[in-house]
Write a protein that holds these residues in place. Structure first.
Motif, PDB file in Angstrom:
ATOM      1  N   PRO A  66     -20.032   6.877 -19.344  1.00 45.53           N
ATOM      2  CA  PRO A  66     -18.835   7.901 -18.824  1.00 45.53           C
ATOM      3  C   PRO A  66     -19.605   8.971 -17.983  1.00 45.53           C
ATOM      4  N   ASP A  67     -19.291   9.725 -17.748  1.00 41.63           N
ATOM      5  CA  ASP A  67     -19.808  11.352 -17.079  1.00 41.63           C
ATOM      6  C   ASP A  67     -19.521  12.510 -18.141  1.00 41.63           C
ATOM      7  N   SER A  68     -19.974  13.434 -18.393  1.00 43.46           N
ATOM      8  CA  SER A  68     -19.984  14.715 -19.000  1.00 43.46           C
ATOM      9  C   SER A  68     -19.190  15.521 -18.335  1.00 43.46           C
ATOM     10  N   ASP A  69     -19.064  16.406 -18.293  1.00 47.00           N
ATOM     11  CA  ASP A  69     -18.739  17.533 -17.696  1.00 47.00           C
ATOM     12  C   ASP A  69     -20.106  18.557 -16.617  1.00 47.00           C
ATOM     13  N   LEU A  70     -20.823  17.372 -16.708  1.00 45.61           N
ATOM     14  CA  LEU A  70     -22.084  18.420 -16.293  1.00 45.61           C
ATOM     15  C   LEU A  70     -21.573  17.976 -13.965  1.00 45.61           C
ATOM     16  N   PRO A  71     -21.510  16.992 -14.304  1.00 45.88           N
ATOM     17  CA  PRO A  71     -21.108  16.296 -12.289  1.00 45.88           C
ATOM     18  C   PRO A  71     -20.311  17.138 -11.793  1.00 45.88           C
ATOM     19  N   GLY A  72     -19.266  17.525 -12.297  1.00 47.79           N
ATOM     20  CA  GLY A  72     -18.295  18.089 -11.861  1.00 47.79           C
ATOM     21  C   GLY A  72     -18.895  19.348 -11.898  1.00 47.79           C
ATOM     22  N   ALA A  73     -19.740  20.488 -12.479  1.00 51.58           N
ATOM     23  CA  ALA A  73     -20.073  21.745 -12.580  1.00 51.58           C
ATOM     24  C   ALA A  73     -21.461  21.721 -11.621  1.00 51.58           C
ATOM     25  N   LEU A  74     -22.345  21.184 -11.348  1.00 61.68           N
ATOM     26  CA  LEU A  74     -22.865  21.291  -9.751  1.00 61.68           C
ATOM     27  C   LEU A  74     -22.700  22.006  -8.642  1.00 61.68           C
ATOM     28  N   GLU A 112     -23.730   9.117 -25.736  1.00 61.00           N
ATOM     29  CA  GLU A 112     -23.790   8.044 -25.660  1.00 61.00           C
ATOM     30  C   GLU A 112     -25.345   7.555 -25.106  1.00 61.00           C
ATOM     31  N   VAL A 113     -25.456   8.622 -23.880  1.00 65.02           N
ATOM     32  CA  VAL A 113     -26.374   8.404 -22.846  1.00 65.02           C
ATOM     33  C   VAL A 113     -28.146   8.603 -24.008  1.00 65.02           C
ATOM     34  N   GLU A 114     -27.409   9.333 -25.060  1.00 66.26           N
ATOM     35  CA  GLU A 114     -29.041  10.157 -25.826  1.00 66.26           C
ATOM     36  C   GLU A 114     -29.395   8.590 -26.896  1.00 66.26           C
ATOM     37  N   ARG A 115     -28.380   8.355 -27.603  1.00 68.54           N
ATOM     38  CA  ARG A 115     -28.413   7.576 -28.614  1.00 68.54           C
ATOM     39  C   ARG A 115     -28.560   6.098 -28.185  1.00 68.54           C
ATOM     40  N   VAL A 151     -29.755  13.625 -31.521  1.00 65.98           N
ATOM     41  CA  VAL A 151     -28.323  13.840 -30.555  1.00 65.98           C
ATOM     42  C   VAL A 151     -27.311  15.119 -31.071  1.00 65.98           C
ATOM     43  N   ALA A 152     -27.147  15.834 -29.988  1.00 68.31           N
ATOM     44  CA  ALA A 152     -26.343  16.435 -29.757  1.00 68.31           C
ATOM     45  C   ALA A 152     -24.742  16.331 -29.643  1.00 68.31           C
ATOM     46  N   SER A 153     -23.911  16.198 -30.381  1.00 67.00           N
ATOM     47  CA  SER A 153     -23.037  15.312 -30.884  1.00 67.00           C
ATOM     48  C   SER A 153     -22.080  15.854 -30.355  1.00 67.00           C
ATOM     49  N   SER A 154     -21.622  17.274 -29.851  1.00 63.77           N
ATOM     50  CA  SER A 154     -20.878  18.220 -28.602  1.00 63.77           C
ATOM     51  C   SER A 154     -21.593  18.098 -27.794  1.00 63.77           C
ATOM     52  N   ASP A 155     -22.740  17.692 -27.124  1.00 57.36           N
ATOM     53  CA  ASP A 155     -23.079  18.052 -25.689  1.00 57.36           C
ATOM     54  C   ASP A 155     -22.030  17.595 -24.835  1.00 57.36           C
ATOM     55  N   ARG A 156     -21.959  18.502 -23.443  1.00 52.37           N
ATOM     56  CA  ARG A 156     -21.099  18.426 -22.650  1.00 52.37           C
ATOM     57  C   ARG A 156     -21.746  18.420 -21.192  1.00 52.37           C
ATOM     58  N   ALA A 157     -23.060  18.293 -21.329  1.00 56.03           N
ATOM     59  CA  ALA A 157     -24.424  18.242 -20.204  1.00 56.03           C
ATOM     60  C   ALA A 157     -24.765  16.819 -19.725  1.00 56.03           C
ATOM     61  N   ILE A 158     -24.673  16.324 -21.767  1.00 56.86           N
ATOM     62  CA  ILE A 158     -25.715  15.094 -21.759  1.00 56.86           C
ATOM     63  C   ILE A 158     -24.397  13.960 -22.082  1.00 56.86           C
ATOM     64  N   SER A 198     -34.651   5.526 -13.387  1.00 57.39           N
ATOM     65  CA  SER A 198     -34.693   6.745 -13.262  1.00 57.39           C
ATOM     66  C   SER A 198     -33.320   7.616 -13.707  1.00 57.39           C
ATOM     67  N   LEU A 199     -33.361   8.349 -14.199  1.00 61.63           N
ATOM     68  CA  LEU A 199     -32.395   9.366 -14.899  1.00 61.63           C
ATOM     69  C   LEU A 199     -31.174   8.968 -14.132  1.00 61.63           C
ATOM     70  N   GLY A 200     -30.977   8.759 -12.859  1.00 59.01           N
ATOM     71  CA  GLY A 200     -29.386   8.366 -12.566  1.00 59.01           C
ATOM     72  C   GLY A 200     -29.169   7.252 -12.754  1.00 59.01           C
ATOM     73  N   GLU A 201     -30.213   5.730 -13.172  1.00 53.29           N
ATOM     74  CA  GLU A 201     -29.655   5.228 -13.527  1.00 53.29           C
ATOM     75  C   GLU A 201     -29.804   4.893 -14.974  1.00 53.29           C
ATOM     76  N   LEU A 202     -30.448   5.333 -16.449  1.00 55.31           N
ATOM     77  CA  LEU A 202     -29.510   5.727 -17.076  1.00 55.31           C
ATOM     78  C   LEU A 202     -28.387   6.420 -17.615  1.00 55.31           C
ATOM     79  N   GLN A 203     -28.125   7.645 -17.049  1.00 55.29           N
ATOM     80  CA  GLN A 203     -27.017   8.254 -17.164  1.00 55.29           C
ATOM     81  C   GLN A 203     -25.685   7.542 -16.263  1.00 55.29           C
TER      82      GLN A 203
END
Length: 241
Positions: A110-118, A198-201, A188-195, A101-106
């Motif tokens: 370490p978390d991005s900035d996204l979880p705290g902004a949902l 490293e998850v992408e890589r 890979v978006a190297s400045s990605d703050r949503a994902i 699942s997405l949750g398992e892969l993520q």
């Protein structure tokens, strides 16, 4: 290579967005004579969304290059097993393993900035007394987390016009991993703050993809449309050959 030999490019958007997130890439592709389809993904469940995209793909005569951004990467991971899909392109996306699942892969990074902004909002589910849960990004956090290098005026519009993702999509497990049998490319978006990049890589490396990196926010299609179009063209050329 004649235009008639080219596959149709199907662009699958991600969470918190709609097909207009490809608005700057589509003209680049059309200008090269490519046929493009950019469906509106329901964003209700991983398997349901994959079935919807698969149905769109099956109605296209001839070969398809299937492109997925973000959550759309998980969708094409499942939908990409359709016979006429000849290549996959992941844009800052989730390349899931079958049974993952997405949750398992993520969860392995370490978390991005996204979880705290949902933001979590209930919505009625037809035929059920139990509501579903919509997930979106706080309007005031959307520009910095998702669209840091996108024009601020456009980012503010995107922030208030989000297409939420139902929470169940995070926990549903992929029933297939199309990258196992289809040639795949990943950005890979190297400045990605949503994902977390490293998850992408990790997902791309596990899949053995041809990978490029762009110094970009999550919405790389809007901030770097030429780079995105070039990667799609690479997949198109390889498929047509």
């Amino acid at each position: 290579m004649s235009l008639k030999d080219n596959p149709t490019v199907v662009l699958v958007h991600g969470a918190f967005a709609d097909a207009s997130s490809y608005a700057r890439v589509i003209p680049e592709l059309i200008a090269c004579g490519l046929d493009v389809v950019a469906p509106a993904v329901p964003n209700r469940s991983l398997l349901g969304d994959a079935a919807y995209v698969a149905a769109v793909v099956r109605q296209i005569p001839g070969p398809v290059v299937l492109v997925g951004h973000s959550y759309g990467g998980a969708v094409i991971t499942v939908a990409g097993v359709e016979d006429n899909v000849k290549a996959l392109v992941f844009l800052t996306g989730y390349a899931l393993e079958e049974g993952e699942s997405l949750g398992e892969l993520q969860g392995g990074f370490p978390d991005s900035d996204l979880p705290g902004a949902l933001v979590y909002t209930p919505f009625p589910v037809e035929g059920s007394t139990t509501p579903g849960t919509d997930v979106s990004v706080r309007v005031d956090r959307f520009p910095s987390v998702v669209a840091a290098d996108v024009d601020p005026h456009l980012a503010s519009v995107l922030a208030v016009s989000q297409r939420p993702l139902a929470a169940r999509a995070f926990t549903e497990k992929a029933t297939a991993a199309a990258w196992k049998t289809k040639p795949s490319w990943g950005l890979v978006a190297s400045s990605d703050r949503a994902i977390n990049p490293e998850v992408e890589r990790f997902g791309y490396r596990r899949a053995g993809m041809t990978t490029v990196e762009v110094d970009s926010s999550h919405l790389v299609m809007l901030s770097h449309p030429v780079a995105v179009a070039e990667l799609i063209h690479e997949a198109v050329r390889a498929t047509a050959q």
